[in-house]
Design a protein around this motif. Structure first.
Motif, PDB file in Angstrom:
ATOM      1  N   SER A  54      68.369 -13.084  26.585  1.00  0.00           N
ATOM      2  CA  SER A  54      67.080 -13.685  26.921  1.00  0.00           C
ATOM      3  C   SER A  54      66.630 -14.634  25.815  1.00  0.00           C
ATOM      4  O   SER A  54      65.610 -15.294  25.935  1.00  0.00           O
ATOM      5  CB  SER A  54      66.018 -12.596  27.130  1.00  0.00           C
ATOM      6  N   ARG A  55      67.399 -14.691  24.744  1.00  0.00           N
ATOM      7  CA  ARG A  55      67.026 -15.522  23.597  1.00  0.00           C
ATOM      8  C   ARG A  55      67.739 -16.869  23.646  1.00  0.00           C
ATOM      9  O   ARG A  55      68.911 -16.958  23.973  1.00  0.00           O
ATOM     10  CB  ARG A  55      67.398 -14.822  22.294  1.00  0.00           C
ATOM     11  N   GLY A  56      67.022 -17.899  23.273  1.00  0.00           N
ATOM     12  CA  GLY A  56      67.617 -19.218  23.151  1.00  0.00           C
ATOM     13  C   GLY A  56      67.935 -19.505  21.702  1.00  0.00           C
ATOM     14  O   GLY A  56      67.721 -18.679  20.820  1.00  0.00           O
ATOM     15  N   GLY A  57      68.452 -20.669  21.442  1.00  0.00           N
ATOM     16  CA  GLY A  57      68.737 -21.060  20.070  1.00  0.00           C
ATOM     17  C   GLY A  57      70.002 -21.874  19.978  1.00  0.00           C
ATOM     18  O   GLY A  57      70.830 -21.867  20.883  1.00  0.00           O
ATOM     19  N   LYS A  58      70.156 -22.590  18.876  1.00  0.00           N
ATOM     20  CA  LYS A  58      71.293 -23.491  18.739  1.00  0.00           C
ATOM     21  C   LYS A  58      72.639 -22.765  18.677  1.00  0.00           C
ATOM     22  O   LYS A  58      73.669 -23.357  18.967  1.00  0.00           O
ATOM     23  CB  LYS A  58      71.108 -24.380  17.516  1.00  0.00           C
ATOM     24  N   GLU A  59      72.647 -21.503  18.306  1.00  0.00           N
ATOM     25  CA  GLU A  59      73.897 -20.746  18.235  1.00  0.00           C
ATOM     26  C   GLU A  59      74.310 -20.161  19.591  1.00  0.00           C
ATOM     27  O   GLU A  59      75.382 -19.592  19.711  1.00  0.00           O
ATOM     28  CB  GLU A  59      73.770 -19.612  17.213  1.00  0.00           C
ATOM     29  N   ARG A  60      73.474 -20.301  20.577  1.00  0.00           N
ATOM     30  CA  ARG A  60      73.751 -19.721  21.895  1.00  0.00           C
ATOM     31  C   ARG A  60      74.006 -20.831  22.900  1.00  0.00           C
ATOM     32  O   ARG A  60      73.166 -21.119  23.749  1.00  0.00           O
ATOM     33  CB  ARG A  60      72.596 -18.831  22.324  1.00  0.00           C
ATOM     34  N   THR A  61      75.159 -21.411  22.823  1.00  0.00           N
ATOM     35  CA  THR A  61      75.511 -22.482  23.753  1.00  0.00           C
ATOM     36  C   THR A  61      76.885 -22.201  24.325  1.00  0.00           C
ATOM     37  O   THR A  61      77.689 -21.529  23.685  1.00  0.00           O
ATOM     38  CB  THR A  61      75.502 -23.853  23.044  1.00  0.00           C
ATOM     39  N   PRO A  62      77.242 -22.664  25.476  1.00  0.00           N
ATOM     40  CA  PRO A  62      76.369 -23.392  26.388  1.00  0.00           C
ATOM     41  C   PRO A  62      75.476 -22.429  27.171  1.00  0.00           C
ATOM     42  O   PRO A  62      75.901 -21.339  27.528  1.00  0.00           O
ATOM     43  CB  PRO A  62      77.341 -24.083  27.329  1.00  0.00           C
ATOM     44  N   LEU A  63      74.263 -22.836  27.405  1.00  0.00           N
ATOM     45  CA  LEU A  63      73.342 -22.058  28.226  1.00  0.00           C
ATOM     46  C   LEU A  63      73.494 -22.493  29.675  1.00  0.00           C
ATOM     47  O   LEU A  63      73.454 -23.681  29.981  1.00  0.00           O
ATOM     48  CB  LEU A  63      71.896 -22.264  27.765  1.00  0.00           C
ATOM     49  N   LEU A  64      73.682 -21.530  30.546  1.00  0.00           N
ATOM     50  CA  LEU A  64      73.836 -21.815  31.965  1.00  0.00           C
ATOM     51  C   LEU A  64      72.800 -21.027  32.748  1.00  0.00           C
ATOM     52  O   LEU A  64      72.502 -19.890  32.411  1.00  0.00           O
ATOM     53  CB  LEU A  64      75.228 -21.406  32.446  1.00  0.00           C
ATOM     54  N   THR A  65      72.302 -21.622  33.803  1.00  0.00           N
ATOM     55  CA  THR A  65      71.422 -20.882  34.699  1.00  0.00           C
ATOM     56  C   THR A  65      72.290 -19.900  35.490  1.00  0.00           C
ATOM     57  O   THR A  65      73.508 -20.096  35.607  1.00  0.00           O
ATOM     58  CB  THR A  65      70.703 -21.823  35.686  1.00  0.00           C
ATOM     59  N   PRO A  66      71.707 -18.847  36.041  1.00  0.00           N
ATOM     60  CA  PRO A  66      72.497 -17.931  36.866  1.00  0.00           C
ATOM     61  C   PRO A  66      73.216 -18.657  38.005  1.00  0.00           C
ATOM     62  O   PRO A  66      74.369 -18.355  38.298  1.00  0.00           O
ATOM     63  CB  PRO A  66      71.454 -16.936  37.387  1.00  0.00           C
ATOM     64  N   LYS A  67      72.563 -19.621  38.614  1.00  0.00           N
ATOM     65  CA  LYS A  67      73.191 -20.362  39.718  1.00  0.00           C
ATOM     66  C   LYS A  67      74.398 -21.154  39.224  1.00  0.00           C
ATOM     67  O   LYS A  67      75.470 -21.129  39.839  1.00  0.00           O
ATOM     68  CB  LYS A  67      72.168 -21.296  40.365  1.00  0.00           C
TER      69      LYS A  67
END
Length: 83
Positions: A54-67
């Motif tokens: 549930s956390r964002g941030g530059k170390e958490r990529t790539p971020l994808l939506t559930p869809k």
């Protein structure tokens, strides 16, 4: 949610009374749950692993939506077990 398999790694038994309270109609999945001692043993048969947060941030990529994730995983799931 459409999931059919539960794998527990070095954790509380899926047959714990509290698990049944939270299962919300998925008791059959709890009863078929598989228990493993190590993560390595658990993921050895999987062709793709997905992590969520549930956390964002530059170390958490790539971020994808559930869809978007589902669109990517559906073709992979035809030939791979996904965890």
């Amino acid at each position: 949610m459409g999931l059919s398999r539960l794998v527990v790694v070095n954790g509380c038994s899926p047959l714990h009374p509290n698990a049944y309270k939270l299962a919300s109609g998925a008791e059959d999945i709890l009863e078929r749950a598989e228990e493993f001692i190590s993560l390595e043993e658990t993921i050895s048969e999987m062709g793709c692993l997905v992590g969520t947060t549930s956390r964002g941030g530059k170390e958490r990529t790539p971020l994808l939506t559930p869809k978007t994730l589902a669109i990517k995983l559906i073709p992979l799931s035809l030939k791979n077990s996904i965890g």
